[in-house]
Enzyme design. Sequence first.
Site, PDB file in Angstrom:
ATOM      1  N   PRO A  11       6.983  59.675  42.380  1.00  0.00           N
ATOM      2  CA  PRO A  11       7.260  58.393  43.039  1.00  0.00           C
ATOM      3  C   PRO A  11       8.003  57.494  42.058  1.00  0.00           C
ATOM      4  O   PRO A  11       7.633  57.415  40.883  1.00  0.00           O
ATOM      5  CB  PRO A  11       5.860  57.830  43.324  1.00  0.00           C
ATOM      6  CG  PRO A  11       4.966  58.486  42.315  1.00  0.00           C
ATOM      7  CD  PRO A  11       5.574  59.821  41.997  1.00  0.00           C
ATOM      8  N   GLN A  66       2.521  56.822  48.064  1.00  0.00           N
ATOM      9  CA  GLN A  66       1.805  56.267  46.916  1.00  0.00           C
ATOM     10  C   GLN A  66       1.532  54.782  47.128  1.00  0.00           C
ATOM     11  O   GLN A  66       2.439  54.023  47.497  1.00  0.00           O
ATOM     12  CB  GLN A  66       2.587  56.425  45.613  1.00  0.00           C
ATOM     13  CG  GLN A  66       1.685  56.043  44.434  1.00  0.00           C
ATOM     14  CD  GLN A  66       2.394  55.904  43.107  1.00  0.00           C
ATOM     15  OE1 GLN A  66       3.333  55.133  42.979  1.00  0.00           O
ATOM     16  NE2 GLN A  66       1.933  56.647  42.118  1.00  0.00           N
ATOM     17  N   CYS A  96       1.360  52.551  36.689  1.00  0.00           N
ATOM     18  CA  CYS A  96       2.393  51.522  36.557  1.00  0.00           C
ATOM     19  C   CYS A  96       1.961  50.473  35.526  1.00  0.00           C
ATOM     20  O   CYS A  96       0.850  49.945  35.593  1.00  0.00           O
ATOM     21  CB  CYS A  96       2.656  50.856  37.907  1.00  0.00           C
ATOM     22  SG  CYS A  96       3.963  49.627  37.795  1.00  0.00           S
ATOM     23  N   GLY A 198       6.304  64.619  32.997  1.00  0.00           N
ATOM     24  CA  GLY A 198       6.866  63.933  31.839  1.00  0.00           C
ATOM     25  C   GLY A 198       7.948  64.709  31.130  1.00  0.00           C
ATOM     26  O   GLY A 198       7.706  65.779  30.573  1.00  0.00           O
ATOM     27  N   ARG A 222      12.878  61.219  36.654  1.00  0.00           N
ATOM     28  CA  ARG A 222      14.254  60.778  36.417  1.00  0.00           C
ATOM     29  C   ARG A 222      15.274  61.874  36.655  1.00  0.00           C
ATOM     30  O   ARG A 222      16.353  61.616  37.195  1.00  0.00           O
ATOM     31  CB  ARG A 222      14.360  60.222  34.987  1.00  0.00           C
ATOM     32  CG  ARG A 222      13.599  58.909  34.821  1.00  0.00           C
ATOM     33  CD  ARG A 222      13.324  58.596  33.371  1.00  0.00           C
ATOM     34  NE  ARG A 222      12.384  59.544  32.780  1.00  0.00           N
ATOM     35  CZ  ARG A 222      12.083  59.596  31.485  1.00  0.00           C
ATOM     36  NH1 ARG A 222      12.651  58.764  30.649  1.00  0.00           N
ATOM     37  NH2 ARG A 222      11.211  60.477  31.036  1.00  0.00           N
TER      38      ARG A 222
HETATM   39  C1  LIG Z   1      12.731  53.646  37.619  1.00  0.00           C
HETATM   40  C2  LIG Z   1      11.354  54.253  37.620  1.00  0.00           C
HETATM   41  C3  LIG Z   1      10.440  53.840  38.571  1.00  0.00           C
HETATM   42  C4  LIG Z   1       9.155  54.393  38.576  1.00  0.00           C
HETATM   43  N1  LIG Z   1       8.278  54.010  39.553  1.00  0.00           N
HETATM   44  C5  LIG Z   1       7.063  54.606  39.620  1.00  0.00           C
HETATM   45  C6  LIG Z   1       6.174  54.322  40.696  1.00  0.00           C
HETATM   46  O1  LIG Z   1       6.490  53.548  41.592  1.00  0.00           O
HETATM   47  N2  LIG Z   1       4.965  54.951  40.713  1.00  0.00           N
HETATM   48  C7  LIG Z   1       4.593  55.833  39.722  1.00  0.00           C
HETATM   49  O2  LIG Z   1       3.485  56.380  39.775  1.00  0.00           O
HETATM   50  N3  LIG Z   1       5.419  56.118  38.708  1.00  0.00           N
HETATM   51  C8  LIG Z   1       6.640  55.550  38.651  1.00  0.00           C
HETATM   52  N4  LIG Z   1       7.502  55.896  37.662  1.00  0.00           N
HETATM   53  C9  LIG Z   1       7.106  56.939  36.700  1.00  0.00           C
HETATM   54  C10 LIG Z   1       7.530  58.321  37.225  1.00  0.00           C
HETATM   55  O3  LIG Z   1       6.873  58.636  38.428  1.00  0.00           O
HETATM   56  C11 LIG Z   1       7.213  59.410  36.185  1.00  0.00           C
HETATM   57  O4  LIG Z   1       5.832  59.433  35.953  1.00  0.00           O
HETATM   58  C12 LIG Z   1       7.929  59.165  34.873  1.00  0.00           C
HETATM   59  O5  LIG Z   1       9.286  58.820  35.090  1.00  0.00           O
HETATM   60  C13 LIG Z   1       7.849  60.399  33.966  1.00  0.00           C
HETATM   61  O6  LIG Z   1       8.458  61.501  34.590  1.00  0.00           O
HETATM   62  P1  LIG Z   1       9.956  61.981  34.192  1.00  0.00           P
HETATM   63  O7  LIG Z   1       9.979  62.122  32.700  1.00  0.00           O
HETATM   64  O8  LIG Z   1      10.129  63.276  34.912  1.00  0.00           O
HETATM   65  O9  LIG Z   1      10.893  60.903  34.647  1.00  0.00           O
HETATM   66  C14 LIG Z   1       8.779  55.361  37.619  1.00  0.00           C
HETATM   67  C15 LIG Z   1       9.722  55.769  36.668  1.00  0.00           C
HETATM   68  C16 LIG Z   1      10.997  55.238  36.669  1.00  0.00           C
HETATM   69  C17 LIG Z   1      11.991  55.713  35.644  1.00  0.00           C
END
Ligand SMILES: Cc1cc2nc3c(=O)[nH]c(=O)nc-3n(C[C@H](O)[C@H](O)[C@H](O)COP(=O)(O)O)c2cc1C
Length: 333
Positions: A11, A66, A96, A198, A222
């Site tokens: 999310p 979520q 968050c 992550g 991302r």
């Molecule tokens: C722009 C942005 C918005 C995010 N919004 C949420 C969110 O609304 N809820 C949530 O649980 N995590 C949120 N995250 C965290 C991501 O869900 C994820 O846990 C985090 O980016 C790590 O994963 P990744 O390395 O694959 O990006 C957000 C991350 C980014 C970069």
Amino acid sequence: MILPSRLFCAPMAELTTPALRGTIRRFSKGAVLCSEMLSAGAIAAHSPHNEPLVRKLPGDDPFIYQIVGSNPRVMADACRILEARGCFSIDINMGCAAPDILKTGAGAQLLADPARAREVVAACRAATAGALSVKMRAGFEDADGKRLLGFCAMLHGEGVNFITLHGRHAKLGFRRSADWKLVSLLKKALPIPVIGNGDITAPDQALARLRETGCDAVMLGREAVKSPWIFALCERALSGSAEPLRVDLYEVFTETLRAIGTLLPERLHKSRGHRFAFYFSGNVHFSHDLFTRIRRENSIDAMTRAVEGYFDRNPGEQIREFQPVEGENQCGS
Ligand SMILES: Cc1cc2nc3c(=O)[nH]c(=O)nc-3n(C[C@H](O)[C@H](O)[C@H](O)COP(=O)(O)O)c2cc1C
């Protein structure tokens, strides 16, 4: 609980719109998709402003809503409303770290207040017969393995069906690397599915994380915005398929922008268009130039013209071909 896939899209506020989800779904039929983080208060109040964010399209399934909040009664109301819309799971945000969220006691603040977290989960559990999950950071201001296991045992005891762990504590933001040893630790300790999250940016990394940690699925954030086809590549790697994938960057860029234009109200076009473009521009050589041009624009039409202009000037960048990764089938899927 059996998860519908080993691949989950994270999310992401302002990013996991119906438009981006549609793009991801065109490449992958199986990945589990997710809403943006939704305010439980706005859902419970039936706020009409919130409706475009809650909107779910038929292609979204399997799909997770979520929610974020800290008031058990309001969170329970939101669960009831969302369950009626149909979804694979309702996920409680415990990750968050935005100041506006923390000051309401929600998001990662719940990690620092296990008693409140327990009340929230218990209320949500009583409100929905469907799957209930938690997506969490590894801690609030540190990532202590023992405390993490105790907290997650509490979540399991209150009836949570699966947990997604982003292996950084909340105060870290995105600094350092996600600690996947914590995912292994949790997977060994819990009888419910654990999803690791992550820093995954490529299919071979997804395979390695699944193999090394034994986790039930991986969640990508991302990278799924920059490469909405990443789940299709991971699926090929998991199944041992040797089929290459051809991607038309111009088409994916402009179709996603246009879908933002048609699926979301005008007041959201600028924020959602810019957010998506920030990540997706990373696919081209002169990404800074392209994103700078897009950021000057407010309308989807003008953003789309900026993308057209870029590929007119750089036609050689339009098509990308991805070869399958080696080492496939090592996860036994
Ligand atoms: C722009 C942005 C918005 C995010 N919004 C949420 C969110 O609304 N809820 C949530 O649980 N995590 C949120 N995250 C965290 C991501 O869900 C994820 O846990 C985090 O980016 C790590 O994963 P990744 O390395 O694959 O990006 C957000 C991350 C980014 C970069």
